[in-house]
Design a protein around this motif. Structure first.
Motif, short mmCIF file in Angstrom:
data_model
loop_
_atom_site.label_atom_id
_atom_site.label_comp_id
_atom_site.label_asym_id
_atom_site.label_seq_id
_atom_site.Cartn_x
_atom_site.Cartn_y
_atom_site.Cartn_z
N THR A 107 -2.38 1.84 20.28
CA THR A 107 -1.10 2.77 19.56
C THR A 107 -0.34 1.90 18.82
OG1 THR A 107 -0.10 1.53 21.55
CG2 THR A 107 -1.62 3.12 21.82
N TYR A 108 0.78 2.75 18.33
CA TYR A 108 1.29 2.46 16.97
C TYR A 108 2.88 3.09 17.35
CZ TYR A 108 -2.25 -0.34 14.47
OH TYR A 108 -3.38 -1.12 14.47
N GLY A 109 4.18 1.84 17.31
CA GLY A 109 5.37 3.03 17.48
C GLY A 109 6.09 2.34 18.65
N VAL A 110 6.46 2.89 19.46
CA VAL A 110 7.05 2.06 20.64
C VAL A 110 7.52 0.43 20.18
CG1 VAL A 110 8.96 2.07 22.53
CG2 VAL A 110 7.70 4.08 21.57
N GLU A 111 6.14 0.04 20.38
CA GLU A 111 5.74 -0.93 20.60
C GLU A 111 6.50 -2.05 19.13
OE1 GLU A 111 2.26 -1.90 21.91
OE2 GLU A 111 2.34 -1.41 24.07
N GLN A 112 5.72 -1.73 17.78
CA GLN A 112 5.90 -1.83 17.31
C GLN A 112 7.66 -2.19 16.51
OE1 GLN A 112 3.50 -0.68 17.63
NE2 GLN A 112 2.25 -2.01 17.81
N ASN A 113 8.30 -0.58 17.27
CA ASN A 113 9.73 -0.75 16.97
C ASN A 113 10.37 -0.70 15.05
OD1 ASN A 113 12.81 0.39 17.89
ND2 ASN A 113 12.84 -2.20 17.53
N GLU A 114 9.17 -0.64 14.63
CA GLU A 114 9.58 -0.50 13.46
C GLU A 114 10.09 1.37 12.85
OE1 GLU A 114 5.96 -3.40 11.71
OE2 GLU A 114 5.76 -1.40 11.22
N ALA A 115 11.31 0.58 11.46
CA ALA A 115 11.68 2.24 10.74
C ALA A 115 10.15 2.56 10.41
CB ALA A 115 12.18 2.04 9.45
N LEU A 116 10.39 4.19 9.87
CA LEU A 116 9.27 4.91 9.80
C LEU A 116 9.35 4.65 8.16
CD1 LEU A 116 10.74 8.76 11.65
CD2 LEU A 116 8.96 6.73 12.59
N ASN A 117 8.04 4.87 7.90
CA ASN A 117 7.78 4.93 6.36
C ASN A 117 7.72 3.79 5.86
OD1 ASN A 117 7.91 7.38 5.74
ND2 ASN A 117 9.94 8.18 6.20
N MET A 118 7.22 2.66 7.01
CA MET A 118 7.08 1.63 6.85
C MET A 118 5.61 1.33 5.77
SD MET A 118 9.77 -0.91 7.08
CE MET A 118 9.16 -2.23 7.09
N ARG A 119 5.72 0.16 4.63
CA ARG A 119 4.64 0.15 4.02
C ARG A 119 4.05 -1.47 4.04
NH1 ARG A 119 5.82 3.20 -1.89
NH2 ARG A 119 6.10 5.09 -1.13
N MET A 120 2.78 -1.04 4.25
CA MET A 120 2.24 -2.67 4.64
C MET A 120 1.71 -3.49 3.49
SD MET A 120 -1.79 -2.97 6.00
CE MET A 120 -2.39 -4.49 6.31
N PRO A 121 2.89 -4.39 3.06
CA PRO A 121 2.91 -5.46 2.25
C PRO A 121 1.87 -5.95 1.59
CG PRO A 121 4.52 -6.52 3.87
CD PRO A 121 3.35 -4.85 4.09
N LEU B 189 0.34 -1.20 0.23
CA LEU B 189 0.20 -0.03 -0.21
C LEU B 189 0.88 1.14 0.38
CD1 LEU B 189 -3.11 -0.53 2.77
CD2 LEU B 189 -2.86 -1.40 0.82
N ARG B 190 0.25 2.07 -0.61
CA ARG B 190 0.74 3.71 -0.52
C ARG B 190 0.40 4.82 -0.95
NH1 ARG B 190 1.13 5.81 -6.19
NH2 ARG B 190 0.73 3.71 -7.44
N ASN B 191 0.72 5.78 -0.85
CA ASN B 191 0.32 7.26 -1.07
C ASN B 191 0.10 6.74 -2.07
OD1 ASN B 191 -0.94 9.89 -0.39
ND2 ASN B 191 0.85 10.41 0.70
N GLY B 192 -1.79 7.34 -2.55
CA GLY B 192 -1.79 7.95 -4.66
C GLY B 192 -3.04 7.24 -4.75
N GLN B 193 -3.10 5.38 -3.74
CA GLN B 193 -3.91 4.79 -4.62
C GLN B 193 -4.96 4.63 -4.40
OE1 GLN B 193 -1.65 1.05 -2.90
NE2 GLN B 193 -0.51 1.55 -4.11
N TRP B 194 -5.56 4.07 -4.49
CA TRP B 194 -7.14 4.19 -3.72
C TRP B 194 -7.63 2.74 -2.88
CZ3 TRP B 194 -8.58 9.12 -2.29
CH2 TRP B 194 -8.62 10.04 -3.41
N VAL B 195 -8.25 2.75 -1.81
CA VAL B 195 -8.66 1.31 -1.19
C VAL B 195 -10.20 1.36 -1.19
CG1 VAL B 195 -8.12 -0.19 0.43
CG2 VAL B 195 -6.04 0.59 -0.23
N SER B 196 -10.93 0.28 -1.85
CA SER B 196 -12.59 0.48 -1.78
C SER B 196 -12.33 -1.28 -0.48
CB SER B 196 -12.94 0.38 -2.63
OG SER B 196 -12.83 2.05 -3.50
#
Length: 341
Positions: A125-139, A62-69
């Motif tokens: 909440t999303y952030g510290v617990e996930q400890n993921e790099a910023l700008n990760m995208r959902m595959p 998923l990325r910015n610019g797509q449309w999801v229905s």
């Protein structure tokens, strides 16, 4: 040149949620996104069709610019009805914390969150617990590509499982229609229908093994992952206000005494009575077949037709109301409160 493409995937209702408000606190890797008033749009047995448009054919997430229905899905209406449209997966919101490998927060055109691990009512909440790099995208690989991947297999016993009957313990494969089986609270009940099917015992079709003594069973028991077992006592009363509850075998897996055991081939058996019953398998209390919509959908057409013909007032078109299980059934999140000793 990369062309535009449309992708189609499937999720369960408890993987999609609405939320009231979203806020971010902190900077960089310390950024935490909080969603309030979160509510799942459906249950673990509801299936939704996810359509991604305005995507590049080379897109893998998923990325910015797509449309999801989002559409509802059912076996009788696979196209479904439109539930949400023009959702924009803006992965750059909240300094890049709006998405991760398991989740996507939408704020346009609806406040919606997709979380493959399940939506928690209230605050997420999303952030510290996930400890993921910023700008990760959902595959896209996190989504089911067909609704059949999300359909739970019919609750079943493995061949060799002994069932308590009027004649004592009898292996399930030796039972026949008309045999009287012990049921909790309803005495001896006649089997109205019994069937079996082979399956590759891997992935979601792999059986769950209960070691001897885990739930009163005298020896190991193998059940299909969605087969529900009876939990009673203080845990049911304290956590759910009921004397007894039903829990899917897969939701009790602890990796030790209760674990998934893959096999090249398994033979699953299921039986139905005049109503949903609790029966005794090797000393363990477990459910009979509850032919609700999902179970019926997983049966071969011949078996489904036979079930509907045997129970028209309960499951057929003339049924007056939705059939009910004999006990309250816990979902995946509720089952986490159960600790077997």
């Amino acid at each position: 040149m990369t062309g535009l493409a449309t992708f189609e995937y499937y999720l369960t209702g408890d993987q999609i949620g609405t939320y009231g408000s979203a806020s971010g606190q902190g900077n960089g890797m310390q950024m935490v996104v909080t969603l309030t008033n979160v509510q799942a749009i459906g249950s673990s047995t509801d299936i939704y069709r996810i359509v991604v448009t305005q995507a590049n054919s080379s897109d893998t997430s998923l990325r910015n610019g797509q449309w999801v229905s989002i559409y509802s899905w059912s076996e009788s209406n696979p196209s479904g009805r439109l539930v949400y449209s023009q959702l924009n997966p803006q992965d750059d919101m909240f300094q890049g914390r709006a998405s991760g490998v398991n989740y996507q927060v939408f704020s346009y055109s609806s406040n919606l969150v997709i979380d493959l691990r399940g939506v928690t009512p209230g605050t997420m909440t999303y952030g510290v617990e996930q400890n993921e790099a910023l700008n990760m995208r959902m595959p896209f690989t996190g989504f089911a590509t067909t609704p059949q991947e999300l359909l739970p297999p019919t609750p079943c016993f493995l061949s060799g499982t002994r069932i308590l009957t009027r004649r004592g313990l009898v292996t399930v494969e030796a039972l026949q229609v008309g045999d009287r089986v012990w049921t909790r609270g309803h005495g001896m009940q006649r089997i109205r229908w019994i069937g079996s099917a082979p399956a590759a015992g891997i992935a979601h079709l792999a059986p769950v093994r209960f070691d001897a003594g885990v739930l009163g069973n005298d020896r190991p028991v193998w059940l299909s992952q969605q087969h529900r077992v009876l939990i009673s006592g203080w845990q049911a009363q304290l956590n759910f206000g009921a004397d007894e509850v039903l829990v899917a075998a897969v939701h009790l897996v602890d990796g030790e005494r209760i674990r998934i055991e893959s096999r090249p081939l398994v033979q699953y058996w299921h039986m139905a009575f005049a109503q949903h019953e609790i029966i005794c398998a090797e000393g363990m209390l477990a459910e009979s077949l509850f032919p609700g919509p999902m179970a019926l959908g997983s049966l071969v057409p011949e078996a489904r037709a036979e079930i509907l013909a045997l129970f028209p007032d309960y499951f057929g078109d003339s049924a007056r109301e939705t059939p009910q299980t004999t006990r309250q059934c816990l979902n995946r999140r509720e089952a986490r409160l159960v600790h077997l000793v």
